[in-house]
Scaffold this motif. Structure first.
Motif, mmCIF file in Angstrom:
data_model
loop_
_atom_site.group_PDB
_atom_site.id
_atom_site.type_symbol
_atom_site.label_atom_id
_atom_site.label_comp_id
_atom_site.label_asym_id
_atom_site.label_seq_id
_atom_site.Cartn_x
_atom_site.Cartn_y
_atom_site.Cartn_z
ATOM 1 N N THR A 460 0.836 -1.203 0.000
ATOM 2 C CA THR A 460 0.000 0.000 0.000
ATOM 3 C C THR A 460 0.874 1.258 0.000
ATOM 4 O O THR A 460 0.613 2.224 -0.735
ATOM 5 C CB THR A 460 -0.931 -0.007 1.232
ATOM 6 O OG1 THR A 460 -1.758 -1.173 1.188
ATOM 7 C CG2 THR A 460 -1.816 1.224 1.245
ATOM 8 N N ARG A 461 1.917 1.245 0.827
ATOM 9 C CA ARG A 461 2.834 2.399 0.896
ATOM 10 C C ARG A 461 3.564 2.594 -0.431
ATOM 11 O O ARG A 461 3.659 3.723 -0.955
ATOM 12 C CB ARG A 461 3.850 2.178 2.019
ATOM 13 C CG ARG A 461 4.769 3.377 2.276
ATOM 14 C CD ARG A 461 5.847 3.034 3.268
ATOM 15 N NE ARG A 461 6.799 2.087 2.728
ATOM 16 C CZ ARG A 461 7.814 2.424 1.908
ATOM 17 N NH1 ARG A 461 7.992 3.689 1.528
ATOM 18 N NH2 ARG A 461 8.643 1.503 1.470
ATOM 19 N N ARG A 464 1.228 3.886 -3.213
ATOM 20 C CA ARG A 464 0.916 5.302 -3.011
ATOM 21 C C ARG A 464 2.078 6.175 -3.499
ATOM 22 O O ARG A 464 1.873 7.197 -4.165
ATOM 23 C CB ARG A 464 0.644 5.564 -1.527
ATOM 24 C CG ARG A 464 0.064 6.960 -1.268
ATOM 25 C CD ARG A 464 -0.173 7.198 0.203
ATOM 26 N NE ARG A 464 -1.192 6.314 0.730
ATOM 27 C CZ ARG A 464 -0.974 5.401 1.653
ATOM 28 N NH1 ARG A 464 0.257 5.248 2.127
ATOM 29 N NH2 ARG A 464 -1.938 4.640 2.090
ATOM 30 N N GLU A 467 2.189 6.148 -7.334
ATOM 31 C CA GLU A 467 1.155 7.014 -7.897
ATOM 32 C C GLU A 467 1.564 8.482 -7.827
ATOM 33 O O GLU A 467 1.347 9.246 -8.788
ATOM 34 C CB GLU A 467 -0.158 6.791 -7.140
ATOM 35 C CG GLU A 467 -1.332 7.530 -7.761
ATOM 36 C CD GLU A 467 -2.633 7.267 -7.024
ATOM 37 O OE1 GLU A 467 -3.644 7.892 -7.392
ATOM 38 O OE2 GLU A 467 -2.635 6.451 -6.080
ATOM 39 N N GLU A 468 2.207 8.891 -6.730
ATOM 40 C CA GLU A 468 2.682 10.278 -6.610
ATOM 41 C C GLU A 468 3.747 10.581 -7.653
ATOM 42 O O GLU A 468 3.746 11.660 -8.278
ATOM 43 C CB GLU A 468 3.232 10.501 -5.202
ATOM 44 C CG GLU A 468 2.158 10.487 -4.117
ATOM 45 C CD GLU A 468 2.757 10.499 -2.723
ATOM 46 O OE1 GLU A 468 4.007 10.454 -2.630
ATOM 47 O OE2 GLU A 468 1.988 10.536 -1.739
ATOM 48 N N ASN A 487 -6.612 2.377 -10.309
ATOM 49 C CA ASN A 487 -6.232 2.698 -8.926
ATOM 50 C C ASN A 487 -7.452 3.149 -8.116
ATOM 51 O O ASN A 487 -7.625 2.783 -6.951
ATOM 52 C CB ASN A 487 -5.160 3.790 -8.907
ATOM 53 C CG ASN A 487 -3.797 3.262 -9.307
ATOM 54 O OD1 ASN A 487 -3.526 2.073 -9.180
ATOM 55 N ND2 ASN A 487 -2.930 4.144 -9.805
ATOM 56 N N LYS A 491 -9.229 1.220 -4.904
ATOM 57 C CA LYS A 491 -9.537 1.866 -3.630
ATOM 58 C C LYS A 491 -11.016 1.702 -3.282
ATOM 59 O O LYS A 491 -11.374 1.398 -2.134
ATOM 60 C CB LYS A 491 -9.184 3.344 -3.693
ATOM 61 C CG LYS A 491 -7.682 3.629 -3.708
ATOM 62 C CD LYS A 491 -7.426 5.126 -3.789
ATOM 63 C CE LYS A 491 -5.923 5.428 -3.855
ATOM 64 N NZ LYS A 491 -5.660 6.883 -3.977
#
Length: 652
Positions: A460-461, A464, A467-468, A487, A491
């Motif tokens: 998950t980390r 994320r 995606e950034e 994505n 979610k």
């Protein structure tokens, strides 16, 4: 799903074809089919037959099925037993037929199953047939709708180690939602790998590589977890089989020489105690025992005399003023010489009637005259009346002694043919070994669960962060748009599964706490039971609000708790299942039996099949249950043919 009929052909105590018509279960909203049978007449065989047809040999175990061909049929050179279950599902009519093959030692060798749809045979392999069953009613779910009432408390023990959580989620269809979420995650991974190959950023490629490695680790740990859980279930089934084998040996050992000698000693001791009691009576109370009939006659006569005297005294008291009035009246009239020719007796009688009416006296007639022959003072009367001969009545003890002498004679006859003491040390060692193996598998399962949860957190980390980075590149390609959409879908699906899981857990909690409040009687050390929505575990609390261990509760209490859990799952299940319950009330006291009859079976499901002895659902409970019974059957065993026939009516 709704069962329509079950046929057993040369299976265990059923010789020839015996069929139970289950189609009237919902006639006039009557959801219960009640099947009565004494111990050993084939109730459990009905439950076993349904399990065999739905889940095959592996679910029941070959060991349990050894010798399950009918003995008379086997003596006639028969080698097969046949089972048939007709049911409706999704408005279609199905029939599963199972043929069991035995060798010369009556050991089960193979079982063949076939399925018929609307009277037409479907060509399915064994794996395809089982796949159809598992997709609609998975094997783990069967624990909740096909069960022995006396063993259902094992659910309580299983839930303490978290073993039931997956099964609970499966029966309320949470597995379906999870599978949808998993499919979205697979598409997400595929797009992420495709994206990382197209961009030139080393950081993104490195991050994608980390994600890919974590996913590989996750896949391996999930496989390891699945393998451990599978082994755990296999060992647990072996453990239950060993326990069953041990219990069967114990049943046989109840007629062993050692056990019979122990029983004989108990009987002899009780006979000696009764003889001593009779001798003591004779020594201490012989005169009273001899005089008992005469004393009883005196007591009876004295009671009559006392009642006569009491009535006379009551009348005298009530009519004392009347007598004074009449005496004065007659004396005055005589002085005037005005009562010549008057019937004094009639005048007095009419006067008494008027007096009784005016003063509302119900009893005014003189009682029938009897002679007073016992002129005793109150102290003597009290002593005589207080003599209690019940403690001197030895008839009951003598009858008990006669029964014990008959039992002693039977034990002596059994000793002639009884086997030696049965050795269960082998089974006990195997049970101990399997328990240790289960403990090991449980530890491994917890280890892999922690690994899987840790990797999920790390993924998950990383996602994320990926995606950034992707947003910073601002590629604005079709692939980028697809990845953005997947994505968001991932979610949403993850949140949806979480919300549905929480909602279902709350529904189960509400249903569980509603029904257990109706079924369970409060005790000094038990006040409240609840379902934990986070751990999917049951909790018990005492009056001080402190949690108490489920493992320490009685078998009857565990049974009520387990039945309440089954109720909660039923009310929140995705499919409507028929329930088959063997010996549902055996371990329960009269209060809890009445609670189950009043609140449970009539509302559990659209179809409930109860297999009961005559002492469980007796005449009193039958009358309370009758309004919900669609049909009844009796399993009638013949000692001549050593087989059971199925007839309509409950213990007719």
């Amino acid at each position: 799903m709704q069962f329509r009929s079950l046929s057993l052909v040369n299976f265990r105590v059923y010789y020839g074809r015996q069929t139970i018509d289950l189609s009237n279960f919902n006639k006039n909203q009557k959801n219960i089919t009640l099947i009565g049978g004494l111990n050993g007449t084939g109730k459990t065989s009905i439950l076993t037959a349904i399990r065999l047809l739905l889940y095959g040999i592996d679910k029941v175990g070959k060991r349990e099925l050894a010798g399950s061909i009918n003995n008379k049929h086997f003596e006639e050179k028969g080698k097969n037993s046949v089972l048939e279950l007709e049911f409706t599902f999704n408005q279609k009519n199905y029939k599963i037929k199972g043929t069991l093959h035995y060798n010369s030692k009556q050991e089960l060798t193979t079982m063949e199953r076939e399925m018929v749809l609307d009277n037409k045979k479907i060509n399915l392999t064994e794996a395809e047939l089982q796949g159809f069953i598992n997709r609609n009613i998975p094997s783990d779910v069967s624990t909740f709708f096909l069960f022995d009432g006396e063993k259902v408390q094992e659910l309580v023990d299983q839930q303490e180690n978290g073993d039931l959580k997956d099964s609970i989620q499966e029966i309320v269809s949470l597995e379906f939602y999870k599978k949808v979420s998993m499919d979205i995650n697979k598409a997400q991974k595929k797009l992420e790998r495709k994206f990382s190959r197209r961009v030139s950023s080393e950081k993104i490629q490195d991050l994608s590589k980390q994600i890919e490695e974590k996913e590989e680790d996750l896949g391996q740990y999930e496989k390891d977890l699945e393998a451990v859980n599978k082994n755990y279930r296999i060992v647990r089934e072996r453990l239950e089989s060993e326990k069953q084998a041990k219990n069967e040996k114990f049943i046989k050992s109840s007629t062993s020489k050692k056990t019979l000698y122990e029983n004989k000693s108990k009987i002899v001791r009780e006979i000696d105690n009764i003889n001593s009691m009779i001798e003591a009576y004779a020594t201490d109370h012989l005169p009273l025992l001899i005089l008992y009939p005469k004393i009883q006659q005196v007591k009876d006569r004295m009671e009559k005399e006392m009642e006569y005297s009491r009535k006379k005294e009551e009348i005298k008291l009530n009519f004392s003023q009347f007598e004074e009035f009449m005496n004065d009246f007659i004396e005055r009239m005589n002085e005037r010489d005005e009562l010549q020719g008057i019937d004094y007796k009639l005048l007095n009688e009419l006067g008494r009637k008027s007096w009784a009416k005016v003063n509302n006296l119900k009893r005014y007639k003189e009682p029938e005259e009897i002679e007073i022959i016992h002129d005793l003072n109150r102290s003597d009367q009290s002593k005589l009346q207080s003599l209690n001969f019940k403690e001197l009545d030895i008839n009951k003890q003598q009858k008990r002694k006669d029964q014990l002498l008959q039992d002693l004679k039977k034990v002596d006859q059994q000793l002639i043919i009884a086997p030696e003491e049965v050795d269960v040390s082998k089974e006990e060692k195997e049970i101990e070994r399997l328990n240790k193996t289960l403990s090991q598998y449980n530890s491994e399962s917890l280890h892999y669960r922690e690994k899987v949860n840790g990797i999920h957190t790390e993924l998950t980390r990383l996602r994320r962060k990926l995606e950034e980075m992707r947003k910073e590149l601002d590629t604005n390609t079709d692939l980028d748009k697809q990845l953005d959409m997947i994505n968001k879908a991932a979610k949403v699906s993850a949140q949806f599964v979480e919300d549905v899981t929480e909602f279902k857990a709350k529904c189960i909690k509400e249903s569980f706490e509603y029904i257990i409040d109706k079924l369970m009687s409060k005790s000094d050390d038990f006040s409240k039971a609840e379902f934990d929505v986070d751990s999917y575990k049951l909790r018990l609390f005492n009056h001080y609000g402190n949690q108490i261990r489920l493992a320490n509760r009685s078998a009857g209490e565990k049974q009520i708790i387990a039945l309440s859990l089954i109720w909660a799952l039923t009310k929140n299940a995705a499919i409507d299942l028929p329930y088959v319950i063997d010996t549902p009330l055996g371990r329960l006291d009269s209060i809890h039996r009445r609670h189950l009859i009043k609140h449970y079976f009539s509302e559990l499901s659209n179809q409930v099949i109860i297999l009961s002895t005559d002492t469980e659902v007796n005449d009193e409970l039958l009358s309370e249950l009758e309004t919900n019974i669609g049909s009844t059957f009796s399993l009638d065993y013949s000692s001549d043919t050593k087989s059971t026939t199925i007839n309509e009516g409950y213990f007719v």
